[in-house]
Design an enzyme around this catalytic site. Structure first.
Site: not given
Lengths: 257, 66
Positions: A100, A161, A187-188, A209-210
Site C-alpha cells: 500500500k 483518522g 481512510a475516513g 483502521n481508526t
C-alpha cells in the site's frame, strides 16, 4: 448465493474489508478484532526494531502472516524516495510485492501528495511491486494512478483518522465507473453506515483502521464493519429502488372496502 | 568499530558480519530486514556481508499500522 469474491494483483479474497493494525491497546486485542472483522488482508507499518528490548512482542506473533495477507504501508513518508526505501525493506522483511503506497503532503491533513504518489507508483511498478495506491477522491488523479501502474486505487472518504465518512460520494462513484482496477475507499470511515455507503456506491472494498481501533469496543465494531460491508455489497448487487418524490402505497388499492 | 545502528552510535569489536551483529543484538533474523548505507542486505548475504567503520545500519520489522 453466488460467489462474490474479488481479486487484486492475481490474488482472490472473499472478504471486502481490509483493516489496519495501528492504534490498538494491544496486539492481542488487534488479533481478536481481526477475527471478528473477517478481514483477510491487514495493513502493517515498518519501523526500527527497538534494540534495547529486541524481544518485545511482535505483530507477527499475534497475526500470522501465512494466514493473513500483510499489506505493508508507507505511512509517514512524504517523498517518493522515502516510500520506495520503506517498501524495499518491507519486501525484504516479508518477501512479498503487494504493497500500500501512501505519500503524504502535510502533517495536519495527512492528505496525499498526488504528484509524489504518481511518481512513486511508476517507480515501484517498474521495480516489480504491485501497488495499491492511497489517493485523493479526484477522478483524474485516480486515473493517473491507474495509468502509472496501480493494481488498485484507494481514494479517501475523508482525512485519515477523522471518522467523517464519505464526503464526496459523487467523485467516488465517478472513480468506480472509470476504473479498470479495484477501487477501495481508504481512510475516513467512522462507523458502520459509512462502510455500507462505500459499498453501495460500488466500491470493491473498504480499508479502515481508526474506526475499529478507537471504538469503545473494537471487537464489536469490527463485527459491525464486517456486516456493514456485506450489507452494502449485497444492496449494490441487488440494485436499489428508484427514489421518488411522492408516496407509493405498498398495499394494493384494488379491493379496498 | 564505530557503527550507527537505528540512529544510535555503537562501538562494537570487529570483524563482524550482519549475521554476527543480529546475534549480538539478540534480534531474530527471520523477522527483520536490514539496510546498510541505504542498500538492502539480502538475507542470504548476512554471513558474508562484513561491517565496516562508519556503516549506517537500519534494522526494521513490521509493527501495527493503518
Amino acid at each position: 448465493m453466488q460467489d462474490d469474491s474479488w481479486s487484486v494483483a492475481g490474488r482472490t479474497y472473499s472478504s471486502r474489508l481490509i483493516i489496519g493494525t495501528g492504534k490498538y491497546k494491544s496486539y492481542e486485542e488487534n488479533a481478536r478484532a481481526l477475527e471478528a472483522s473477517g478481514a483477510e488482508i491487514v495493513t502493517v507499518a515498518l519501523r526500527r526494531v527497538n534494540l534495547s528490548d529486541a524481544n518485545q512482542p511482535r505483530l507477527t506473533d499475534f497475526i500470522d502472516p501465512k494466514r493473513y495477507t500483510y499489506l505493508p504501508n508507507t505511512a509517514g513518508c512524504y517523498t517518493a524516495e522515502e516510500a520506495i526505501r520503506t517498501l524495499r525493506l518491507a519486501r525484504e522483511a516479508g518477501g512479498w510485492t503487494l504493497v500500500k503506497l501512501e505519500v503524504l503532503a502535510d502533517r495536519k491533513t495527512l492528505y496525499p501528495d498526488m504528484i509524489e504518489t504518481i511518481r512513486s507508483t511508476e517507480l515501484l511498478t517498474k521495480e516489480g511491486f504491485e501497488v495499491m495506491v492511497y489517493c485523493t477522491d479526484d477522478p483524474l488523479m485516480a486515473r493517473r494512478c491507474e495509468e502509472a501502474g496501480a493494481v488498485a486505487v484507494m481514494p479517501l472518504a475523508a482525512p485519515i483518522g477523522s471518522g467523517l465518512g464519505i464526503q464526496n460520494p459523487i467523485n467516488i462513484r465517478l472513480i468506480i465507473e472509470a476504473a479498470k482496477v479495484p477501487v477501495l475507499v481508504d481512510a475516513g470511515v467512522g462507523t458502520a453506515s459509512d462502510a455500507a455507503i462505500a459499498m453501495e456506491l460500488g466500491c470493491d472494498g473498504v480499508l479502515m483502521n481508526t474506526a475499529i481501533a478507537e471504538a469503545r469496543d473494537p471487537v464489536l465494531m469490527a463485527s459491525a464493519m464486517r456486516h456493514a460491508v456485506i450489507a452494502g455489497r449485497e444492496a449494490y448487487r441487488a440494485g436499489r429502488m428508484k427514489k421518488k418524490m411522492y408516496a407509493d402505497p405498498s398495499s394494493p388499492l384494488a379491493g379496498l372496502i | 568499530m564505530r557503527l550507527t545502528i537505528n540512529g544510535e552510535v555503537q562501538d562494537l569489536a570487529g570483524p563482524l558480519s550482519v549475521a554476527g551483529l543480529l546475534e549480538r543484538l539478540r534480534v531474530d533474523r527471520r523477522k527483520v530486514a536490514v539496510e546498510r548505507n541505504l542498500a538492502i542486505v539480502p538475507r542470504a548475504a548476512y554471513e558474508t556481508a562484513m561491517l565496516e567503520e562508519g556503516d549506517r545500519i537500519e534494522i526494521v520489522a513490521f509493527i501495527g499500522g493503518g
